[in-house]
Design a protein around this motif. Sequence first.
Motif, PDB file in Angstrom:
ATOM      1  N   GLU A 188      20.802  17.762 -11.121  1.00  0.00           N
ATOM      2  CA  GLU A 188      20.787  18.791 -12.168  1.00  0.00           C
ATOM      3  C   GLU A 188      19.404  18.917 -12.793  1.00  0.00           C
ATOM      4  O   GLU A 188      18.960  20.016 -13.135  1.00  0.00           O
ATOM      5  CB  GLU A 188      21.839  18.472 -13.232  1.00  0.00           C
TER       6      GLU A 188
ATOM      7  N   THR B 130      27.487  15.778 -17.058  1.00  0.00           N
ATOM      8  CA  THR B 130      27.159  16.621 -15.906  1.00  0.00           C
ATOM      9  C   THR B 130      28.273  17.656 -15.740  1.00  0.00           C
ATOM     10  O   THR B 130      29.185  17.724 -16.550  1.00  0.00           O
ATOM     11  CB  THR B 130      27.042  15.772 -14.625  1.00  0.00           C
ATOM     12  N   ASN B 131      28.189  18.429 -14.659  1.00  0.00           N
ATOM     13  CA  ASN B 131      29.219  19.437 -14.416  1.00  0.00           C
ATOM     14  C   ASN B 131      30.580  18.822 -14.149  1.00  0.00           C
ATOM     15  O   ASN B 131      31.613  19.458 -14.373  1.00  0.00           O
ATOM     16  CB  ASN B 131      28.825  20.317 -13.220  1.00  0.00           C
TER      17      ASN B 131
ATOM     18  N   LYS C 252      17.299  20.865 -10.380  1.00  0.00           N
ATOM     19  CA  LYS C 252      17.684  22.281 -10.455  1.00  0.00           C
ATOM     20  C   LYS C 252      17.081  22.939 -11.690  1.00  0.00           C
ATOM     21  O   LYS C 252      16.573  24.065 -11.631  1.00  0.00           O
ATOM     22  CB  LYS C 252      19.213  22.383 -10.487  1.00  0.00           C
TER      23      LYS C 252
END
Length: 686
Positions: free
Chosen positions: A207, A460-461, A210
């Motif tokens: 992440e 996180t996701n 990204k």
Amino acid sequence: MSVTKNPLLEKFDTFQNTAPFSLIKEEQFEEAFDTAIELARKEIDAITNNTVAPTFENTIEALDASGDVLSRISSIFFNLNSAETNDEIQRIAREVSPKLSQFGNDITLNESLFKRVKEVYESKNELNLDVEQSTLLEKKYKSFSRNGANLIEDKKSRLREIDSQLSQLTLKFGENVLAATNAYELHLEDDSRLAGLPESAKEAAAELAKAKEKEGYIFTLDYPSYIPFMTYVDDRELRKELSMAFGSRAFKDQFDNQDNVLQIAALRYERAQLLGYETHAHFVLEERMAMTPEKVMEFSNDILEKAKPAAERDFLELQNFAIAAASKSDVSEPITKLQKWDAAYYAEKLKKQLFELDDELLKPYFKLENVIDGAFEVANRLFGLSFEKTTQVDKYHDDVMTYEVKNEDGSLNSIFYADFFPRKGKRNGAWMTSFKSQYVENNKNERPHVSIVCNFTKPTNTKPSLLTFNEVTTLFHEFGHALHGMLANTRYRSLSGTSVYWDFVELPSQILENWCYEKEALEIFARHYETDEVIPLEYIEKIKKAANFQEGLQTLRQLSFGMLDMSWHGINPSDITDVKAHERTVFEKTDLYPDVSSSCMSTAFGHIFQGGYSAGYYSYKWAEVLDADAFEVFKEKGIFDRSTATSFKDHILSKGGTENPMILYKRFRGSEPKIDALLKRAGLVT
């Protein structure tokens, strides 16, 4: 004066007088500081020019209340400089720090003001002062006498120069460490070299990549990225690379702090000499429980004598384990000597083998939100505090959580800010601070605004923020400091909350860590983030058994930091020309790992070269003696025994710096602390 109103200079028209962060523009700080300094000067002039004979009220109390606007602006600004800084804030810090230093000197070197203070001080026996008033008078008098009021004029001038230089150098030191930390990243395009790393850490690294518009994974020197990498990644060469990058921050790079270290140490020594002290450590320790450098070294060597044999056993055990483990794996070359980049990796594997316990096993039970609620519940059971999340308090960043803290009768106790995740403008580590102190004015008890700042793994996701057990104890540690601030109940600003001797200030924080090891406390908040299952009893037993794992090495490490601190501040440093060489002379007594020539601790040792721990790092270990001794009472009476908690609050937490800390401690404990409880808890004696 700017036509636009400056919110920093207005009365805060906010909920509970909290800082109006969303209204403040960075460019307003310089004007605010200049105006607030002038306002504070006028308050000082009013005291100095008072034609009425000096009294405790018109001189000492008035002095303590002066500069309130400046103090609030300073607390807001310098907290931002630590937790949400940028180039502009750092530029402003460099501009205003010398002004603040000069203003501080203008007060302590003001002969007319000192004359009034001295007159009150010399008549103290006739004033019928209570304990808190006597302490304030003593503190105010010493703030002058210990900072040059008795010097002749040319020496006062030199003192001003030194203080101005130190304010700039310590700022630059911190800026360099932050810049060096931010400048490094390890970018890997695929995960072929990330064997061993938990999925949660890989996801966070992906992440981050990204967010920086890069493929693959990015690892940084921020703790939530660095620690899992060093603990779990099988690739020894990558661990070495990251370890060396961390160890060489601000050392022989574009952000080199070597000259800053040498200049800070030399100027502190010169300042102490000017004031009549042998060294900076002698100056600092006069206002500490330890009192002298000799006492600190005696204390440190006493523990070192008991810890070193245990540390050597720990090291040998870990090295033998690593050699055997490496020989059974497919590492490219065998391990013959344990290196620093092996320590966390093999320690985690050894801990798992010995106790069937590792961080990844425990993390699902330590969801950040649950741990926060657990800390709140512990505070409720001990001290009757309740925490209500509020959106009425303005924040300096979206990550910050804000709470209204209430007493049992529903009255306001404090405002609490919590800032838990790393970001670019935030320095590493964890700390407690405040935006407003507690004090009494016009018969009103002004309640404090307290903040804790940490650097934990972000959600996180797919996963919430899950803490390692070490991060759990860190949260409780900082929350202990926060409770010291929240439960303050003194009349004067300068004696309130954490305004205590620095080797006493860690007691409230370190004692609270003990609850993290107790079944009765863990069962409150240690619940699996997916199933809500309470942490199994066997895990709790393993946590307690593992509490002393590698404790000899841990103790040696902490002692080495304290000894390094004293080596810079307890001598005349003028002969030191090589920072690294000097450091080695200290670490030779304590370091069991081979030295890494490109690494240097001193150039990134923010506690002593930027923070307030110069000649005071020993206080962490000193406070461990206090907390182990004090927690014995809770263990005897019950960890949630309200009468014990009330005694701890009434005799220690609420009292701030109103009395000598040893007097406060003995009032709670009934005797002076003994080192035995710490040695026993640490497993250093049987």
